[in-house]
Scaffold this motif. Structure first.
Motif, mmCIF file in Angstrom:
data_model
loop_
_atom_site.group_PDB
_atom_site.id
_atom_site.type_symbol
_atom_site.label_atom_id
_atom_site.label_comp_id
_atom_site.label_asym_id
_atom_site.label_seq_id
_atom_site.Cartn_x
_atom_site.Cartn_y
_atom_site.Cartn_z
ATOM 1 N N SER A 174 -4.453 -5.657 -10.150
ATOM 2 C CA SER A 174 -4.192 -4.532 -9.254
ATOM 3 C C SER A 174 -2.753 -4.589 -8.744
ATOM 4 N N LYS A 175 -2.191 -3.414 -8.461
ATOM 5 C CA LYS A 175 -0.807 -3.345 -7.965
ATOM 6 C C LYS A 175 -0.803 -3.502 -6.461
ATOM 7 N N ASN A 176 0.117 -4.293 -5.953
ATOM 8 C CA ASN A 176 0.246 -4.453 -4.504
ATOM 9 C C ASN A 176 1.238 -3.431 -3.947
ATOM 10 N N ILE A 177 0.785 -2.711 -2.938
ATOM 11 C CA ILE A 177 1.653 -1.750 -2.249
ATOM 12 C C ILE A 177 1.738 -2.192 -0.789
ATOM 13 N N ILE A 178 2.941 -2.481 -0.325
ATOM 14 C CA ILE A 178 3.122 -2.826 1.090
ATOM 15 C C ILE A 178 3.459 -1.556 1.858
ATOM 16 N N ILE A 179 2.625 -1.247 2.866
ATOM 17 C CA ILE A 179 2.918 -0.115 3.754
ATOM 18 C C ILE A 179 3.315 -0.705 5.095
ATOM 19 N N THR A 180 4.562 -0.481 5.519
ATOM 20 C CA THR A 180 4.979 -1.016 6.817
ATOM 21 C C THR A 180 4.676 0.019 7.908
ATOM 22 N N GLY A 181 4.348 -0.485 9.097
ATOM 23 C CA GLY A 181 4.030 0.439 10.195
ATOM 24 C C GLY A 181 2.696 1.129 10.002
ATOM 25 N N GLY A 182 1.806 0.492 9.252
ATOM 26 C CA GLY A 182 0.510 1.113 8.932
ATOM 27 C C GLY A 182 -0.437 1.231 10.115
ATOM 28 N N ALA A 183 -0.130 0.541 11.213
ATOM 29 C CA ALA A 183 -1.006 0.646 12.390
ATOM 30 C C ALA A 183 -0.534 1.726 13.364
ATOM 31 N N ILE A 228 6.060 1.387 0.988
ATOM 32 C CA ILE A 228 6.190 2.658 1.710
ATOM 33 C C ILE A 228 6.531 2.261 3.135
ATOM 34 N N HIS A 229 7.776 2.523 3.508
ATOM 35 C CA HIS A 229 8.318 1.952 4.744
ATOM 36 C C HIS A 229 8.284 2.974 5.882
ATOM 37 N N LEU A 230 7.360 2.725 6.831
ATOM 38 C CA LEU A 230 7.264 3.599 8.013
ATOM 39 C C LEU A 230 7.538 2.868 9.321
ATOM 40 N N ALA A 231 7.540 1.534 9.314
ATOM 41 C CA ALA A 231 7.702 0.799 10.579
ATOM 42 C C ALA A 231 9.023 1.187 11.223
ATOM 43 N N ALA A 232 8.968 1.540 12.485
ATOM 44 C CA ALA A 232 10.194 1.938 13.184
ATOM 45 C C ALA A 232 9.927 2.032 14.669
ATOM 46 N N GLU A 233 11.003 1.970 15.429
ATOM 47 C CA GLU A 233 10.971 2.482 16.795
ATOM 48 C C GLU A 233 11.173 3.982 16.637
ATOM 49 N N GLY A 241 10.271 -7.714 -5.459
ATOM 50 C CA GLY A 241 9.518 -6.506 -5.816
ATOM 51 C C GLY A 241 9.735 -6.124 -7.270
ATOM 52 N N ASP A 242 9.031 -5.092 -7.723
ATOM 53 C CA ASP A 242 9.169 -4.610 -9.092
ATOM 54 C C ASP A 242 10.376 -3.669 -9.154
ATOM 55 N N MET A 243 11.515 -4.217 -9.546
ATOM 56 C CA MET A 243 12.776 -3.455 -9.546
ATOM 57 C C MET A 243 12.889 -2.552 -10.789
ATOM 58 N N LYS A 244 11.901 -2.641 -11.709
ATOM 59 C CA LYS A 244 11.977 -1.805 -12.918
ATOM 60 C C LYS A 244 11.089 -0.573 -12.792
ATOM 61 N N GLU A 245 9.783 -0.833 -12.611
ATOM 62 C CA GLU A 245 8.822 0.277 -12.608
ATOM 63 C C GLU A 245 8.425 0.700 -11.208
ATOM 64 N N GLY A 246 8.709 -0.162 -10.227
ATOM 65 C CA GLY A 246 8.190 0.055 -8.873
ATOM 66 C C GLY A 246 9.020 1.040 -8.091
ATOM 67 N N ARG A 247 8.871 0.977 -6.757
ATOM 68 C CA ARG A 247 9.509 2.017 -5.947
ATOM 69 C C ARG A 247 9.563 1.609 -4.481
ATOM 70 N N PHE A 248 10.725 1.787 -3.880
ATOM 71 C CA PHE A 248 10.878 1.599 -2.430
ATOM 72 C C PHE A 248 10.989 2.997 -1.817
ATOM 73 N N TYR A 249 10.050 3.317 -0.925
ATOM 74 C CA TYR A 249 10.001 4.659 -0.329
ATOM 75 C C TYR A 249 10.341 4.544 1.151
#
Ligand code: NAD
Ligand code: TYD
Length: 349
Positions: free
Chosen positions: A2-11, A81-86, A118-126
């Motif tokens: 399975s592919k791991n997807i890190i979602i920051t700020g998910g709470a 998928i980067h959402l963590a923020a002030e 991270g997967d710098m070829k097929e992956g994605r930083f959003y």
């Protein structure tokens, strides 16, 4: 595997809706919710997915480069998928440095960790960003993806800086990335420092409704689930290196929105019509208050076929119902530190 997807700020507010969508729609992914659980993060927001086999929670602070590197080494993510923020403009006016540390340094820590593991070829930083990076509009026109950046608040300046770092990592290190700039969201689980949930909370407690300035500033409101659907479309089908604007085509003057809210609340809680409106109090304006935001989302609509699925009337009613049916959530998040925040922000306004 399975592919791991890190979602920051998910709470947080939007993050919890994105985690819910991804956990439910993509059983083939493992979703790692990486969140520091600041005042704005709350695992109660994710009660319905916490026991799913493809969901993992990791408490971590994106300002902590070593901790972030270790987590990325552990999960070797396909995507972030980067959402963590002030996220609150008024707090950024009181404490700009905190916004630099989380929104700028935190984003760079994540970029470095993705580059290393991270997967710098097929992956994605959003990077999930805001329309506020474009500054303010007059009465006409809309922001497009080509509008020059012109941030006016410490919050929007920090988001603009982090957008630039994400683009720079794409150009310099060929990091696969996408970015989106979205207008104001509304919906369930929204922390009551922001306009709509703050007003709902004050109406139910019969407290003054603090409208900044004359209340004639304009915001474009999008239902949070439609933002999460747009993030899904862009993460999977957006062009590498591209930016997408997301908006609701739904502009409201603040004062009209607050009056509409008062009328619906009166009906739902059995107050005489016009009663809650009497609570409206005009207070000192926000410093550097952007006049108007409006989004041209035609790139997203034409290229990826996205459009909002929930009309404002329906989404607004649903949102209000959620708060009225979840008053213990509101009571919980407005106890403790919130009381001090409210006093500092509003007592002498
Ligand atoms: P929020 O304030 O509700 O949630 C932020 C989340 O980030 C919380 O769960 C918090 O615990 C976590 N967090 C904060 N600092 C952290 C740190 N140092 N390390 C790890 N986690 C941390 O925010 P939101 O309204 O859900 O916004 C999410 C993202 O979307 C933000 O990046 C914001 O800029 C962007 N955005 C928001 C809107 C909006 O209308 N709310 C619109 C467009 C873009
Ligand atoms: P907010 O929800 O803080 O979002 P943003 O500043 O990111 O757009 O504010 C939305 C609008 O409502 C903005 O024009 C400021 C105004 N506002 C008030 O008039 N009173 C309030 O108490 C708050 C929190 C916001």
């Amino acid at each position: 595997m399975s592919k791991n997807i890190i979602i920051t700020g998910g709470a947080g507010f939007i993050g919890s809706h994105v985690v819910r969508l991804f956990v439910n729609q993509y059983p083939e992914y493992t979703i790692i919710n990486l969140d520091a659980l600041t005042y704005a993060g709350n695992l109660e927001n994710l009660k319905d997915v916490q026991d799913k086999p493809n969901y993992v929670f990791e408490k971590a602070d994106i300002r902590d480069a070593e901790a972030i590197d270790a987590l990325f080494a552990k999960y070797k993510p396909f995507g972030v998928i980067h959402l963590a923020a002030e996220s609150h403009v008024d707090r950024s006016i009181s404490n700009p440095t905190e916004f630099v540390m989380t929104n700028v340094v935190g984003t760079v820590n994540l970029l470095n960790a993705f580059r290393a593991h991270g997967d710098m070829k097929e992956g994605r930083f959003y990077h999930v960003s805001t329309d506020e990076v474009y500054g303010t509009l007059g009465d006409d026109g809309k922001f497009t993806e080509n509008t020059p950046y012109s941030p006016n608040s410490p919050y929007s300046a920090s988001k603009a800086a982090s957008d630039h770092f994400v683009r720079a990592y794409h150009e310099t290190y060929h990091m696969p990335m996408v970015l989106s700039n979205c207008s104001n969201n509304y919906g369930s689980h929204h922390f009551p420092e922001k306009l709509i949930p703050l007003m709902i909370n004050n109406i139910r407690n019969n407290k003054p409704l603090p409208v900044y300035g004359k209340g004639d500033n304009v915001r474009d409101w999008l239902y949070v689930v439609d933002h999460a659907r747009a993030i899904d479309a862009i993460f999977h089908r957006g062009k590498n290196g591209h930016t997408y604007n997301i908006g609701g085509n739904n502009e409201w003057k603040n004062i009209d929105l607050v009056k509409a809210l008062c009328a619906i609340m009166d009906r739902k809680i059995g107050r005489p019509q016009g009663e809650s409106e009497k609570l409206i109090t005009y207070v000192t304006d926000r410093a550097g208050h952007d006049y108007r935001y409006a989004i041209d989302a035609s790139k997203l609509m034409n290229e990826l076929g996205w459009e909002p699925s929930v009309a404002f009337d329906e989404g607004f009613e649903k949102t209000i119902d959620w708060y009225l049916n979840n008053q213990e959530w509101l009571d919980h998040v407005t106890s403790g530190a919130y009381q001090g925040y409210y006093k500092d922000m509003y007592a002498s306004r």
